[in-house]
Design a protein around this motif. Structure first.
Motif, PDB file in Angstrom:
ATOM      1  N   ARG A 236      -9.166  -9.232   5.593  1.00 18.55           N
ATOM      2  CA  ARG A 236      -8.747 -10.573   5.148  1.00 18.55           C
ATOM      3  C   ARG A 236      -9.243 -10.854   3.726  1.00 18.55           C
ATOM      4  N   GLY A 237      -8.310 -11.315   2.910  1.00 20.43           N
ATOM      5  CA  GLY A 237      -8.715 -11.679   1.550  1.00 20.43           C
ATOM      6  C   GLY A 237      -8.678 -10.510   0.569  1.00 20.43           C
ATOM      7  N   CYS A 238      -8.662  -9.268   1.084  1.00 20.18           N
ATOM      8  CA  CYS A 238      -8.561  -8.121   0.158  1.00 20.18           C
ATOM      9  C   CYS A 238      -7.072  -7.893  -0.105  1.00 20.18           C
ATOM     10  N   GLU A 239      -6.751  -7.606  -1.312  1.00 21.92           N
ATOM     11  CA  GLU A 239      -5.331  -7.382  -1.631  1.00 21.92           C
ATOM     12  C   GLU A 239      -5.003  -5.890  -1.570  1.00 21.92           C
ATOM     13  N   ARG A 240      -5.432  -5.223  -0.514  1.00 22.64           N
ATOM     14  CA  ARG A 240      -5.165  -3.778  -0.427  1.00 22.64           C
ATOM     15  C   ARG A 240      -3.709  -3.544   0.005  1.00 22.64           C
ATOM     16  N   GLY A 241      -3.236  -2.300  -0.222  1.00 20.59           N
ATOM     17  CA  GLY A 241      -1.835  -2.006   0.100  1.00 20.59           C
ATOM     18  C   GLY A 241      -1.654  -1.240   1.389  1.00 20.59           C
ATOM     19  N   ASP A 242      -2.761  -0.972   2.121  1.00 15.47           N
ATOM     20  CA  ASP A 242      -2.586  -0.198   3.354  1.00 15.47           C
ATOM     21  C   ASP A 242      -1.951  -1.055   4.445  1.00 15.47           C
ATOM     22  N   VAL A 243      -1.493  -0.375   5.506  1.00 16.51           N
ATOM     23  CA  VAL A 243      -0.700  -1.062   6.530  1.00 16.51           C
ATOM     24  C   VAL A 243      -1.477  -2.205   7.177  1.00 16.51           C
ATOM     25  N   ILE A 244      -2.749  -1.993   7.485  1.00 14.16           N
ATOM     26  CA  ILE A 244      -3.530  -3.065   8.114  1.00 14.16           C
ATOM     27  C   ILE A 244      -3.539  -4.312   7.223  1.00 14.16           C
ATOM     28  N   SER A 245      -3.736  -4.109   5.932  1.00 14.18           N
ATOM     29  CA  SER A 245      -3.800  -5.264   5.027  1.00 14.18           C
ATOM     30  C   SER A 245      -2.431  -5.932   4.918  1.00 14.18           C
ATOM     31  N   VAL A 246      -1.381  -5.104   4.859  1.00 14.05           N
ATOM     32  CA  VAL A 246      -0.020  -5.668   4.792  1.00 14.05           C
ATOM     33  C   VAL A 246       0.244  -6.507   6.045  1.00 14.05           C
ATOM     34  N   LEU A 247      -0.118  -5.973   7.207  1.00 20.01           N
ATOM     35  CA  LEU A 247       0.141  -6.706   8.457  1.00 20.01           C
ATOM     36  C   LEU A 247      -0.728  -7.954   8.559  1.00 20.01           C
ATOM     37  N   GLU A 248      -1.922  -7.893   8.016  1.00 14.36           N
ATOM     38  CA  GLU A 248      -2.818  -9.051   8.066  1.00 14.36           C
ATOM     39  C   GLU A 248      -2.207 -10.236   7.309  1.00 14.36           C
ATOM     40  N   ARG A 249      -1.500  -9.948   6.210  1.00 14.31           N
ATOM     41  CA  ARG A 249      -0.898 -11.020   5.392  1.00 14.31           C
ATOM     42  C   ARG A 249       0.531 -11.334   5.819  1.00 14.31           C
ATOM     43  N   ALA A 250       1.109 -10.499   6.705  1.00 15.86           N
ATOM     44  CA  ALA A 250       2.568 -10.521   6.885  1.00 15.86           C
ATOM     45  C   ALA A 250       3.078 -11.786   7.567  1.00 15.86           C
ATOM     46  N   SER A 251       4.221 -12.252   7.086  1.00 15.18           N
ATOM     47  CA  SER A 251       4.949 -13.279   7.809  1.00 15.18           C
ATOM     48  C   SER A 251       6.438 -12.976   7.687  1.00 15.18           C
ATOM     49  N   VAL A 252       7.202 -13.486   8.650  1.00 12.09           N
ATOM     50  CA  VAL A 252       8.651 -13.309   8.621  1.00 12.09           C
ATOM     51  C   VAL A 252       9.265 -14.696   8.616  1.00 12.09           C
ATOM     52  N   ASP A 253      10.113 -14.964   7.617  1.00 12.53           N
ATOM     53  CA  ASP A 253      10.715 -16.293   7.434  1.00 12.53           C
ATOM     54  C   ASP A 253       9.648 -17.385   7.438  1.00 12.53           C
ATOM     55  N   GLY A 254       8.532 -17.093   6.790  1.00 15.79           N
ATOM     56  CA  GLY A 254       7.471 -18.098   6.635  1.00 15.79           C
ATOM     57  C   GLY A 254       6.540 -18.217   7.823  1.00 15.79           C
TER      58      GLY A 254
END
Ligand code: HEM
Length: 435
Positions: A236-254
């Motif tokens: 959380r809070g790290c702007e990494r590009g790995d899948v875990i980080s992408v999924l941690e930030r991910a949203s679909v249609d907001g």
């Protein structure tokens, strides 16, 4: 009520007495002869699920010809992945929701979910790992060559095929190297749910009802979900590009992904990225052992490498089937598939279809064209990881060409008891080093 299921009661099997379904059949070997019978006599075949084949659903249509598999995969509106999921098992609506990943989602939501990870697995991104893959293969091959001391058998699954996909995936997923053995051990337990060597709850031998909301009805999934939560909290809070980080930030249609959606998404990638690739590497090694001329052919003409990779993938075909559910009545080859019926596409049957592949049982590294369906028949769900799988198979073949004179079988292979993954547990081989 469970979704998907026969609309025609008491229908007889189209190919009585020829079993392409029970897990035991696959523990013994791939039923290529049985697929031939299906393709030739009933390419759209009704299969009942019975105690004899270890299944208890209401039956399904088995699709075994290449052109039908391709047509069905492309026609996602009439053959949905979402309505009943992609496994033969009939799920209650709550289980469908609880277990759903992008694999069991139709467009347009599917497209949005896939966009989250498309950049990570695109052809261009994966190509940037070519040197890394080459170095990893070199490592695992060196370990195997020195373990085999010239003539001692090594287990090619444990030493090569299992290692490479795991070492490729950990960084991409955002998994610390030290966690990899445990995580991938869990993945084995989950996906090989019919094999007592791996599974804590063998699907056709124990009561797995308490786990029906979990992927593959496996209690081990809960451990993976807890693990993902821990990793996501740390990311959380790290702007990494790995899948875990992408999924941690991910949203679909907001709307952010729920914890469960994040867990099943991650698990899909761990399983899909690791298991199938492992078996394509093992099967490639076995194919090279059984066709000793191939290494020489490649040394003489290195331009054959691309077609050799595709032929190895056609031959290996690690994924055996996926399911769709008909959303309306559809006629295929004179059979009426009714809305709600389960339709199961069999990839090895299509990859060995003589109407598409001349002499399909010949391992021909110059085969072209080679439109195998190892990664699916096309359409929206065509394998996300196809470029990574190709990269790994290619890296291994290139390393064999450079470093290995001959691959030799040194005993029987042991197969996984699964009608879902064409998998090998152990493959004793001798790798004879080039001098
Ligand atoms: C030789 C190795 C592989 C084989 C045989 C294979 C096979 C397949 C097949 C047949 C499908 C289509 C599913 C369908 O139409 O319902 C698929 C989808 C998928 N594969 Fe692979 N795969 C392989 C490697 C990988 C790798 C390395 C990854 C990377 C993590 C991966 C991730 C996925 C994902 C996420 C999907 C679902 C795509 C979607 O629903 O849009 N696969 N794979």
């Amino acid at each position: 009520m469970a979704t998907g299921g026969a609309t025609v009661p008491d229908r007889a099997d189209s190919v009585p007495g020829v079993d392409i379904l029970s897990h035991d059949v696959y523990a013994a070997g791939m039923p290529l002869d049985a697929y031939d019978v299906y393709r030739a006599t009933a390419p759209v075949a009704w299969v009942n699920e019975t105690p004899a084949n270890g299944h208890s659903g209401s039956g399904f249509w088995a699709i075994t010809r290449w052109d039908d598999v391709v047509a069905i995969h492309k026609d996602w509106r009439r053959f949905s992945s979402q309505v009943g999921g992609t496994e033969i098992e009939e799920l209650d609506p709550d289980a469908i929701v609880a277990r759903r990943t992008m694999l069991e989602t139709d467009p347009p939501r599917h497209t949005r979910l896939r966009q989250l990870v498309n950049p990570t697995f695109s052809r261009a991104t994966v190509q940037t790992y070519a040197d890394h893959a080459g170095a990893l293969v070199d490592d695992v091959l060196s370990e195997s060559l020195s373990a085999s001391h010239g003539s001692e058998p090594v287990d090619a699954v444990g030493m090569i095929a299992r290692e490479l996909p795991i070492r490729m995936l950990t960084g991409l997923l955002g998994v610390p190297d030290g966690d990899a053995p445990t995580l991938f051990h869990w993945a084995d337990q989950i996906v090989y749910h019919a094999d007592p060597e791996y599974s804590e709850a063998v699907i056709d031998r124990t009561d797995t009802d308490p786990y029906r909301l979990l992927p593959f009805r496996s209690p081990t999934s809960l451990r993976v979900f807890e693990y993902v939560n821990r990793l996501a909290a740390a990311a959380r809070g790290c702007e990494r590009g790995d899948v875990i980080s992408v999924l941690e930030r991910a949203s679909v249609d907001g709307v952010p992904l729920t914890e469960r959606e994040r867990g099943t998404f991650f698990l899909l990638l761990v399983i899909a990225g690791n298991e199938t690739t492992r078996h394509s590497l093992t099967q490639t090694l076995l194919a090279f052992a059984d066709h000793p001329q191939v290494l020489g052919q490649l040394r003489e003409d290195p331009t054959l490498i691309d077609s050799a990779v595709e032929e190895a993938l056609r031959w290996a075909c690690p994924q055996i089937h996926f399911r769709r559910t008909a959303t309306e009545d559809v006629e295929i080859r004179g059979e009426t598939v009714h809305a709600g019926d389960k339709v199961v596409t069999w990839y090895p049957a299509a990859n060995f279809d003589p109407n598409q592949f001349a002499e399909p049982r010949r391992f021909d590294i110059a085969r072209a064209p080679n439109r195998h369906v190892t990664f699916g028949g096309g359409g929206p769900h065509l394998c996300l990881g196809q470029w990574m799988a190709r990269l790994e198979v290619r890296a291994m073949i290139e390393a064999l060409v450079t470093r290995v004179e001959r691959v030799e079988r040194a005993g029987d292979v042991e197969r996984i008891r699964s009608n879902f993954i064409n998998g090998i547990k152990r493959a004793p081989l001798v790798l004879h080093a080039r001098r």
